[in-house]
Enzyme design. Structure first.
Site, PDB file in Angstrom:
ATOM      1  N   ASP A   3       0.826  -1.202   0.000  1.00 40.47           N
ATOM      2  CA  ASP A   3       0.000   0.000   0.000  1.00 40.47           C
ATOM      3  C   ASP A   3       0.866   1.260   0.000  1.00 40.47           C
ATOM      4  OD1 ASP A   3      -2.369   1.437   0.048  1.00 40.47           O
ATOM      5  OD2 ASP A   3      -2.530   1.382   2.230  1.00 40.47           O
ATOM      6  N   ASN A  17     -10.197  -3.081  -6.993  1.00 46.50           N
ATOM      7  CA  ASN A  17      -9.343  -2.172  -7.770  1.00 46.50           C
ATOM      8  C   ASN A  17      -9.835  -1.953  -9.196  1.00 46.50           C
ATOM      9  OD1 ASN A  17      -6.171  -3.171  -6.235  1.00 46.50           O
ATOM     10  ND2 ASN A  17      -7.590  -1.528  -5.693  1.00 46.50           N
TER      11      ASN A  17
END
Length: 245
Positions: A17, A65
């Site tokens: 991340d 995503n």
């Protein structure tokens, strides 16, 4: 940093991340963060192989995503293809087996074709398993596995009473991997984000403020050292664990 090989986790998973924020803090487009993140993947995979991990799972692209802007999704798919193509020789030369979990069929052919070819060609490698979570979601994985077991039961091929935790774990896409011992998340966020929800039940969690593009060999070693210093009890008391010694 020296690491005791007898106290290494068998299986490490990483939520990679912070690519976008890494880029934004430098006044760069988000895609540049993803490009630098791909460099970090190469370094961490090499370090994991060198230190002797049995399995490394990377959260490369989640089911959610796909909702990102099309140009960002396109860049991520291109970077994935480049990784699979460019790292093929190194993975093969170092005995690394590549597998993927998630809805791989949803990937575009220009990614899926070289990915499946490398998975097939590396299937006999035994030094380490690199698992890429692609179009993956933990809840989706659990539902898919439950559905598959229900279908077996409906056909009479499975007795519902035989569905145990071990049977369910084995039926997951991660069923052939060692038990997950350590889950790492970069960038300061402290949540699982739908990643390996079943598998992480007894995993040690390690959170770092470091953005993924800056996460490398030394940062991996710090996570492994943190794991080494923890006492894993699995529901037992500290006294019971120490008596087993």
């Amino acid at each position: 940093m020296l690491l005791d090989p007898t106290k290494l986790p068998r299986h490490v998973a990483i939520i990679m991340d912070g690519n976008g924020r890494w880029a934004q803090r430098r006044g760069l487009p988000r895609v540049e963060g993803h490009r630098q993140g791909a460099v970090a993947v190469r370094e961490v995979v090499r370090a994991a192989r060198e230190v002797g991990l049995r399995a490394l799972t990377l959260y490369a692209f989640s089911s959610q995503n796909w909702q990102r802007p099309p140009e960002e999704v396109g860049t991520l798919m291109q970077l994935l293809r480049e990784y699979v193509v460019d790292e093929r020789d190194e993975l093969m030369d170092n005995g690394i087996r590549l597998i993927a979990i998630g809805d791989v069929d949803r990937l575009p052919d220009f990614v899926k074709d070289p990915l499946e070819a490398l998975m097939r060609d590396s299937a006999g490698n035994r030094a380490m398993t690199l698992c890429l979570a692609l179009s993956y979601g933990g809840r989706e994985s659990i539902v898919s596995t439950a559905r598959a077991l229900c279908e077996l039961a409906a056909r009479g091929a499975l007795n519902p009473d035989d569905v145990t935790e071990d049977r369910f774990s084995a039926a997951l896409q991660t069923g052939g991997l060692p038990q997950l011992d350590l889950l790492v998340r970069t960038s300061g966020e402290e949540r699982l984000s739908n990643f390996l929800l079943w598998e992480a039940a007894y995993a040690e969690l390690y959170f770092t403020e470091t953005f993924w593009p800056d996460f490398g060999k030394e940062e991996l070693y710090q996570a492994l050292d943190s794991y080494r210093r923890r006492e894993r009890r699995f529901g037992r008391t500290r006294e019971q664990i120490r008596s087993l010694g």
